[in-house]
Design a protein around this motif. Structure first.
Motif, short mmCIF file in Angstrom:
data_model
loop_
_atom_site.label_atom_id
_atom_site.label_comp_id
_atom_site.label_asym_id
_atom_site.label_seq_id
_atom_site.Cartn_x
_atom_site.Cartn_y
_atom_site.Cartn_z
N ALA A 1 0.82 -1.21 0.00
CA ALA A 1 0.00 0.00 0.00
C ALA A 1 0.85 1.26 0.00
O ALA A 1 0.47 2.29 -0.57
N SER A 2 2.05 1.17 0.59
CA SER A 2 2.94 2.34 0.65
C SER A 2 3.79 2.50 -0.59
O SER A 2 4.56 3.45 -0.71
N GLY A 3 3.68 1.53 -1.54
CA GLY A 3 4.41 1.64 -2.80
C GLY A 3 5.73 0.89 -2.83
O GLY A 3 6.55 1.14 -3.71
N ALA A 4 5.95 -0.05 -1.91
CA ALA A 4 7.23 -0.75 -1.85
C ALA A 4 7.40 -1.76 -2.98
O ALA A 4 8.51 -2.19 -3.28
N GLY A 5 6.30 -2.17 -3.61
CA GLY A 5 6.37 -3.15 -4.67
C GLY A 5 5.05 -3.88 -4.82
O GLY A 5 4.03 -3.46 -4.26
N PHE A 6 5.07 -4.98 -5.57
CA PHE A 6 3.88 -5.80 -5.75
C PHE A 6 3.82 -6.85 -4.63
O PHE A 6 4.80 -7.11 -3.95
N GLY A 7 2.66 -7.47 -4.51
CA GLY A 7 2.50 -8.58 -3.57
C GLY A 7 1.57 -9.62 -4.15
O GLY A 7 0.66 -9.30 -4.92
N LEU A 8 1.81 -10.88 -3.81
CA LEU A 8 0.90 -11.98 -4.16
C LEU A 8 0.45 -12.59 -2.85
O LEU A 8 1.23 -13.24 -2.16
N VAL A 9 -0.80 -12.35 -2.49
CA VAL A 9 -1.28 -12.72 -1.16
C VAL A 9 -2.67 -13.33 -1.26
O VAL A 9 -3.38 -13.14 -2.26
N PRO A 10 -3.11 -14.06 -0.24
CA PRO A 10 -4.48 -14.56 -0.24
C PRO A 10 -5.48 -13.39 -0.23
O PRO A 10 -5.26 -12.41 0.48
N ARG A 11 -6.52 -13.50 -1.01
CA ARG A 11 -7.49 -12.42 -1.08
C ARG A 11 -8.09 -12.10 0.29
O ARG A 11 -8.41 -10.96 0.59
N LEU A 12 -8.22 -13.11 1.13
CA LEU A 12 -8.83 -12.90 2.43
C LEU A 12 -8.02 -11.95 3.31
O LEU A 12 -8.52 -11.44 4.32
N ALA A 13 -6.75 -11.69 2.94
CA ALA A 13 -5.90 -10.85 3.78
C ALA A 13 -5.98 -9.36 3.45
O ALA A 13 -5.40 -8.54 4.16
#
Length: 307
Positions: free
Chosen positions: A232-244
């Motif tokens: 959210a702060s712009g550090a990069g992309f993320g691949l995470v569970p949607r529930l999170a």
């Protein structure tokens, strides 16, 4: 070999240090050393190599470790089963799970389970995937909820609960565009958990199955919630569970980008030890998990799609 000796032996393995192990099992260090020495004399083998840096297992000690865990777990199982047969058993279950699963999936279900089964006591422990497996082997938890890594262990039974989609996220102000291909993502900066964590395994597998080198990890953290905040702060992309990502999506801090190709998903599974006699409370919990857990979803705070 008595249970106290085996508990002391396993404490030394966990800490790799006699002083810290002695503190865990409430013994003076000299008493702990006496227990380990007595165990070595009984078995006729050296279990640890001692040095100024600490202690490490010998090959003989590594063999005993698996048996010690099994003996102690079976000892507790026998006590519980006898108490249940005598009608003296308290209805209590200790669950272990990952932080994200605990907060977003188990909380509403456990609340419902408690209302339906007020006589069953529940204890919830949160830890990493490797830690949960060790606790299940040791018998310190009765059941574990985690994501499937495709590993088989004959000591455990496994039941699939549901499939949890993984989503590609970026910060709202990151001005990220939908990736044209998975290869295009391989050059992008990512925030991910450390190697060995189930989430990192799923991340690496998504690229390995496509025969594409995994992207550079610019920041490693030990929490999915922290990954979402960093993204959210712009550090990069993320691949995470949607529930999170529900709360961040509600605030508009992150956006979901379409995954190029078939979106990855993780199977949420429940694991428990094979037992000769299964506690009634555990049977109730497993039945409830199969019938109700997959139907309960976290608040449907949908992400705003970019592009």
């Amino acid at each position: 070999m008595n249970p106290r000796q085996l508990k002391t032996f396993l404490a030394v393995i966990r800490h790799e240090n006699l002083t810290r192990a002695a503190a865990e099992v409430n013994l003076a260090q000299s008493s702990l050393s006496d227990q380990i020495q007595a165990l070595e004399e009984e078995l006729g083998a050296e279990l640890f190599l001692r040095s100024r840096q600490g202690v490490v297992l010998t090959p003989a000690g590594a063999v005993l470790k698996a048996y010690a865990e099994e003996i102690l777990a079976l000892n507790e199982e026998a006590k519980a089963s006898v108490s249940a047969a005598a009608g003296n058993a308290g209805q209590s279950i200790t669950l272990g799970t990952l932080e994200t699963i605990a907060a977003e999936r188990l909380a509403p279900w456990l609340s419902l389970f408690r209302k339906k089964n007020p006589d069953v006591g529940l204890k919830l422990k949160v830890g990493g995937s490797g830690e949960l497996l060790a606790q299940l082997q040791q018998g310190s938890i009765d059941i574990a909820f985690t994501f499937d890594r495709g590993q088989q262990n004959e000591r455990f039974l496994t039941r699939r609960i549901c499939s949890e989609p993984l989503v590609l996220i970026a910060g709202r102000d990151f001005q990220a565009r939908p990736p044209a291909s998975l290869a295009a993502l391989s050059t992008a900066p990512f925030v991910a958990t450390e190697t060995g964590c189930v989430y990192r395994y799923l991340f690496d597998t998504a690229f390995a199955e496509a025969h594409i080198a995994a992207p550079s990890i610019v920041t490693e953290v030990d929490s999915i919630a922290t990954i979402v905040r960093l993204v959210a702060s712009g550090a990069g992309f993320g691949l995470v569970p949607r529930l999170a990502v529900g709360l961040a999506a509600t605030r508009g801090n992150v956006v979901e980008l379409p995954w190029p190709g078939k979106p990855p998903a993780a199977s949420l599974v429940v694991m428990w030890r094979r037992r000769r006699v299964q506690p009634p409370a555990l049977t109730l919990l497993l039945q409830s998990a199969s019938e109700e857990l997959s139907l309960l979803r976290p608040d449907d705070a949908r992400l705003r799609h970019a592009g």
